[in-house]
Write a protein that holds these residues in place. Structure first.
Motif, short mmCIF file in Angstrom:
data_model
loop_
_atom_site.label_atom_id
_atom_site.label_comp_id
_atom_site.label_asym_id
_atom_site.label_seq_id
_atom_site.Cartn_x
_atom_site.Cartn_y
_atom_site.Cartn_z
N MET A 99 5.30 -2.01 33.79
CA MET A 99 4.16 -2.32 32.85
C MET A 99 2.82 -2.15 33.85
N PRO A 100 1.91 -1.65 33.40
CA PRO A 100 0.68 -1.29 34.39
C PRO A 100 0.27 -2.65 35.01
N GLY A 101 0.24 -3.61 34.20
CA GLY A 101 -0.28 -5.17 34.66
C GLY A 101 0.60 -5.51 35.97
N SER A 102 1.78 -5.17 35.87
CA SER A 102 2.65 -5.69 36.96
C SER A 102 2.53 -4.68 38.18
N VAL A 103 2.23 -3.65 37.93
CA VAL A 103 2.01 -2.47 39.00
C VAL A 103 0.63 -2.83 39.83
N ILE A 104 -0.46 -3.06 38.96
CA ILE A 104 -1.68 -3.39 39.33
C ILE A 104 -1.90 -4.69 40.23
N ARG A 105 -1.12 -5.80 39.69
CA ARG A 105 -0.92 -7.01 40.44
C ARG A 105 -0.40 -6.74 42.03
N SER A 106 0.84 -5.95 41.90
CA SER A 106 1.52 -5.94 43.07
C SER A 106 0.38 -4.87 44.10
N ALA A 107 -0.11 -4.02 43.52
CA ALA A 107 -1.07 -3.20 44.40
C ALA A 107 -2.04 -4.00 44.96
N ASP A 122 -1.62 1.63 53.11
CA ASP A 122 -2.91 0.86 53.99
C ASP A 122 -2.68 1.14 55.27
N GLY A 123 -3.25 2.02 55.81
CA GLY A 123 -2.89 2.44 57.32
C GLY A 123 -1.69 3.05 57.64
N ASN A 124 -0.90 2.09 58.37
CA ASN A 124 0.59 2.30 58.83
C ASN A 124 1.33 1.65 57.81
N LYS A 125 0.94 0.63 57.16
CA LYS A 125 1.71 -0.25 56.21
C LYS A 125 2.04 0.65 54.89
N LYS A 126 3.24 0.51 54.32
CA LYS A 126 3.59 1.05 53.12
C LYS A 126 4.40 0.13 52.34
N GLY A 127 4.18 0.18 51.04
CA GLY A 127 4.84 -0.55 50.13
C GLY A 127 5.38 0.20 48.95
N TRP A 128 5.86 -0.30 48.06
CA TRP A 128 6.71 0.41 46.85
C TRP A 128 6.79 -0.69 45.57
N ALA A 129 6.33 -0.05 44.58
CA ALA A 129 6.61 -0.58 43.05
C ALA A 129 7.23 0.25 42.38
N GLY A 130 8.54 -0.09 41.57
CA GLY A 130 8.79 0.79 40.77
C GLY A 130 7.98 0.73 39.52
N HIS A 131 8.67 1.75 38.69
CA HIS A 131 7.94 1.88 37.24
C HIS A 131 7.97 0.60 36.49
N GLU A 184 -2.22 -7.21 45.36
CA GLU A 184 -1.67 -8.08 46.51
C GLU A 184 -1.44 -7.44 47.70
N PHE A 185 -0.84 -6.15 47.92
CA PHE A 185 -0.64 -5.31 48.88
C PHE A 185 -1.63 -5.27 49.47
N PHE A 186 -2.78 -4.78 48.84
CA PHE A 186 -3.99 -4.34 49.59
C PHE A 186 -5.02 -5.63 49.63
N GLY A 187 -4.64 -6.72 49.46
CA GLY A 187 -5.35 -7.83 49.67
C GLY A 187 -6.81 -7.75 48.82
N LEU A 188 -6.71 -7.34 47.47
CA LEU A 188 -7.88 -7.07 46.61
C LEU A 188 -7.83 -8.45 45.50
#
Length: 136
Positions: free
Chosen positions: A117-125, A106-115, A127-131
């Protein structure tokens, strides 16, 4: 045609867009947030040979969710969608990713989520993007 370019075609006719690099795509001069699939090609080959399927299914679920609920977030692949060696090295140096996972940009900000379950990755993303989570 890679997924990222398919998603951009939707906006070509009605918006001003510019591609400064594979991870810097702007629409109306605003940089688009991105989720990049991260899996080294040699790891993907080994995984496929061993009969692994869940990674592909999970990536599809995450991609489909964002396509349907947060279309402003582009989805691409670190190793297969045109990132330069320099961009890949920068991501790896900054985030120290291990195994399979997702890079959030997101712009110059970067984050990581390891492999996971999809729901966990979706929640992390989200949160990261503020959605806000989609109501399903």
């Amino acid at each position: 045609m890679s997924f990222i370019f398919y998603r951009l075609e939707e906006s070509w006719s009605s918006h001003s867009w510019a591609m400064h690099s594979a991870i810097d795509i702007r629409i109306n001069n605003k940089r688009r947030p991105m989720i990049l699939i991260y899996a080294k090609p040699e790891d993907e080959e080994i995984y496929a040979e061993e009969g692994g399927e869940d990674w592909g299914w999970f990536v599809n679920d995450v991609s489909e969710y964002f396509t349907n609920n947060h279309p402003q977030v582009l989805f691409a692949n670190v190793y297969h969608d045109g990132l330069t060696d320099k961009e890949i090295k920068q991501i790896e140096d900054e985030l120290q990713p291990e195994g399979f996972g997702y890079v959030f940009i997101d712009g110059n900000k970067k984050g990581w989520a390891g492999h996971d379950m999809p729901g966990s990755v979706i929640r992390s993303a989200e949160e990261f993007f503020g959605l806000e989570p989609a109501e399903n």
